[in-house]
Design an enzyme around this catalytic site. Structure first.
Site, PDB file in Angstrom:
ATOM      1  N   ILE A  15       0.866  -1.179   0.000  1.00  0.00           N
ATOM      2  CA  ILE A  15       0.000   0.000   0.000  1.00  0.00           C
ATOM      3  C   ILE A  15       0.901   1.227   0.000  1.00  0.00           C
ATOM      4  O   ILE A  15       1.751   1.380   0.893  1.00  0.00           O
ATOM      5  CB  ILE A  15      -0.919   0.011   1.242  1.00  0.00           C
ATOM      6  CG1 ILE A  15      -1.833  -1.226   1.228  1.00  0.00           C
ATOM      7  CG2 ILE A  15      -1.748   1.298   1.300  1.00  0.00           C
ATOM      8  CD1 ILE A  15      -2.523  -1.504   2.558  1.00  0.00           C
ATOM      9  N   PHE A  16       0.724   2.114  -0.994  1.00  0.00           N
ATOM     10  CA  PHE A  16       1.585   3.300  -1.102  1.00  0.00           C
ATOM     11  C   PHE A  16       0.903   4.504  -0.464  1.00  0.00           C
ATOM     12  O   PHE A  16      -0.232   4.838  -0.799  1.00  0.00           O
ATOM     13  CB  PHE A  16       1.892   3.603  -2.575  1.00  0.00           C
ATOM     14  CG  PHE A  16       2.721   4.840  -2.769  1.00  0.00           C
ATOM     15  CD1 PHE A  16       4.038   4.881  -2.339  1.00  0.00           C
ATOM     16  CD2 PHE A  16       2.185   5.979  -3.369  1.00  0.00           C
ATOM     17  CE1 PHE A  16       4.811   6.029  -2.508  1.00  0.00           C
ATOM     18  CE2 PHE A  16       2.946   7.129  -3.544  1.00  0.00           C
ATOM     19  CZ  PHE A  16       4.264   7.150  -3.118  1.00  0.00           C
ATOM     20  N   GLY A  17       1.614   5.157   0.443  1.00  0.00           N
ATOM     21  CA  GLY A  17       1.119   6.377   1.080  1.00  0.00           C
ATOM     22  C   GLY A  17       1.956   7.567   0.671  1.00  0.00           C
ATOM     23  O   GLY A  17       3.186   7.479   0.589  1.00  0.00           O
ATOM     24  N   TYR A  18       1.288   8.690   0.414  1.00  0.00           N
ATOM     25  CA  TYR A  18       1.988   9.922   0.008  1.00  0.00           C
ATOM     26  C   TYR A  18       1.469  11.127   0.796  1.00  0.00           C
ATOM     27  O   TYR A  18       1.897  12.255   0.560  1.00  0.00           O
ATOM     28  CB  TYR A  18       1.805  10.157  -1.497  1.00  0.00           C
ATOM     29  CG  TYR A  18       0.345  10.276  -1.874  1.00  0.00           C
ATOM     30  CD1 TYR A  18      -0.424   9.135  -2.113  1.00  0.00           C
ATOM     31  CD2 TYR A  18      -0.277  11.515  -1.943  1.00  0.00           C
ATOM     32  CE1 TYR A  18      -1.782   9.235  -2.416  1.00  0.00           C
ATOM     33  CE2 TYR A  18      -1.619  11.618  -2.247  1.00  0.00           C
ATOM     34  CZ  TYR A  18      -2.365  10.471  -2.478  1.00  0.00           C
ATOM     35  OH  TYR A  18      -3.709  10.590  -2.760  1.00  0.00           O
ATOM     36  N   GLY A  19       0.504  10.891   1.704  1.00  0.00           N
ATOM     37  CA  GLY A  19      -0.040  11.951   2.561  1.00  0.00           C
ATOM     38  C   GLY A  19       0.169  11.543   4.003  1.00  0.00           C
ATOM     39  O   GLY A  19       1.271  11.151   4.398  1.00  0.00           O
ATOM     40  N   SER A  20      -0.895  11.567   4.790  1.00  0.00           N
ATOM     41  CA  SER A  20      -0.739  11.281   6.222  1.00  0.00           C
ATOM     42  C   SER A  20      -0.286   9.844   6.489  1.00  0.00           C
ATOM     43  O   SER A  20       0.263   9.568   7.559  1.00  0.00           O
ATOM     44  CB  SER A  20      -2.043  11.564   6.967  1.00  0.00           C
ATOM     45  OG  SER A  20      -3.061  10.719   6.499  1.00  0.00           O
ATOM     46  N   GLU A  95      -9.901   6.424   4.315  1.00  0.00           N
ATOM     47  CA  GLU A  95      -9.586   7.082   3.045  1.00  0.00           C
ATOM     48  C   GLU A  95     -10.787   7.199   2.101  1.00  0.00           C
ATOM     49  O   GLU A  95     -10.941   8.223   1.447  1.00  0.00           O
ATOM     50  CB  GLU A  95      -8.460   6.315   2.324  1.00  0.00           C
ATOM     51  CG  GLU A  95      -7.197   6.149   3.135  1.00  0.00           C
ATOM     52  CD  GLU A  95      -6.538   7.470   3.505  1.00  0.00           C
ATOM     53  OE1 GLU A  95      -6.689   8.443   2.760  1.00  0.00           O
ATOM     54  OE2 GLU A  95      -5.888   7.522   4.561  1.00  0.00           O
TER      55      GLU A  95
HETATM   56  C1  SIN Z   1      -5.234  12.478   8.632  1.00  0.00           C
HETATM   57  O1  SIN Z   1      -5.607  13.541   8.156  1.00  0.00           O
HETATM   58  O2  SIN Z   1      -4.330  12.449   9.469  1.00  0.00           O
HETATM   59  C2  SIN Z   1      -5.839  11.185   8.198  1.00  0.00           C
HETATM   60  C3  SIN Z   1      -6.609  11.270   6.937  1.00  0.00           C
HETATM   61  C4  SIN Z   1      -6.007  10.626   5.751  1.00  0.00           C
HETATM   62  O3  SIN Z   1      -5.358   9.601   5.861  1.00  0.00           O
HETATM   63  O4  SIN Z   1      -6.190  11.140   4.648  1.00  0.00           O
END
Ligand code: SIN
Length: 195
Positions: A15-20, A95
């Protein structure tokens, strides 16, 4: 490859994350790797009326926009066994239900030079009702400086993402992110005086 094709029957999923997700995945995973995906640019163009804002003052959070020349850096998490189902259930609420993001499959390139892997990524597109679209760094920064939601202040989200890039990807420039950060921080003294 469709997102469902990489999920069905899987005992291992990236799972790729690029925000929080880069600083707060909040799901169990086997290992994580810093790296990038290609063909997408990260922009504060998505609205948020739950985590970092509300209906009156929606916050601004990142989404990915297609751009052949762009790369976006972040973290990929490998989940295995029962973690696959558990993480997908958790992320569906965080999400998709609350954030308005949909899933896509992307190639993730780890910075350790290992072979790319297919990863699931959450993306909010222009047809989403929460989508806010482009604005100048000054407009985006000013909006972020005053918004907060159930998960915290929008400024915290921005600063943690910028901190991740400086600490974990120190050789990567991210002009949009750093311009928004500078614009938001420029507004903060005026907000403190106004209190
Ligand atoms: C957050 O804003 O910390 C969680 C929300 C998200 O993962 O977009």
């Amino acid at each position: 490859m469709k997102p469902q094709d990489i999920v069905i029957g899987k005992t291992s999923l990236w799972i790729f994350g690029y925000g929080s997700l880069v600083w707060k995945p909040d799901f169990k995973y086997k290992r994580s790797k810093v790296g990038h995906i290609q063909g997408y640019k990260r922009r504060f163009w998505h609205g948020d009326n739950f985590h970092r804002g509300n209906d009156e003052l929606p916050g601004r959070v990142v989404t990915l926009m297609e751009d052949d020349d762009a790369t976006t850096w972040g973290v990929a998490f490998e989940v295995t066994g029962t973690q696959v189902e558990e993480s997908l259930q958790y992320l569906n609420v965080r999400e998709a239900v609350r954030g308005g993001y949909a899933t896509r499959a992307v190639d993730f390139f780890p910075e350790d030079g290992q072979a790319p892997v297919t990863a699931l990524v959450y993306i909010a597109t222009e047809d989403n009702p929460l989508y806010l679209g482009p604005a100048s760094p000054e407009e985006i920064g000013a909006q972020i400086a005053v918004c907060r939601g159930e998960t915290g202040h929008n400024l915290e989200y921005l600063l943690r993402l910028a901190q991740f890039m400086r600490q974990c990807c120190p050789r990567v420039d991210d002009p949009h992110l750093f311009a928004v950060e500078a614009a938001a921080l420029a507004v903060v003294p005026y907000l403190l005086v106004a209190q």
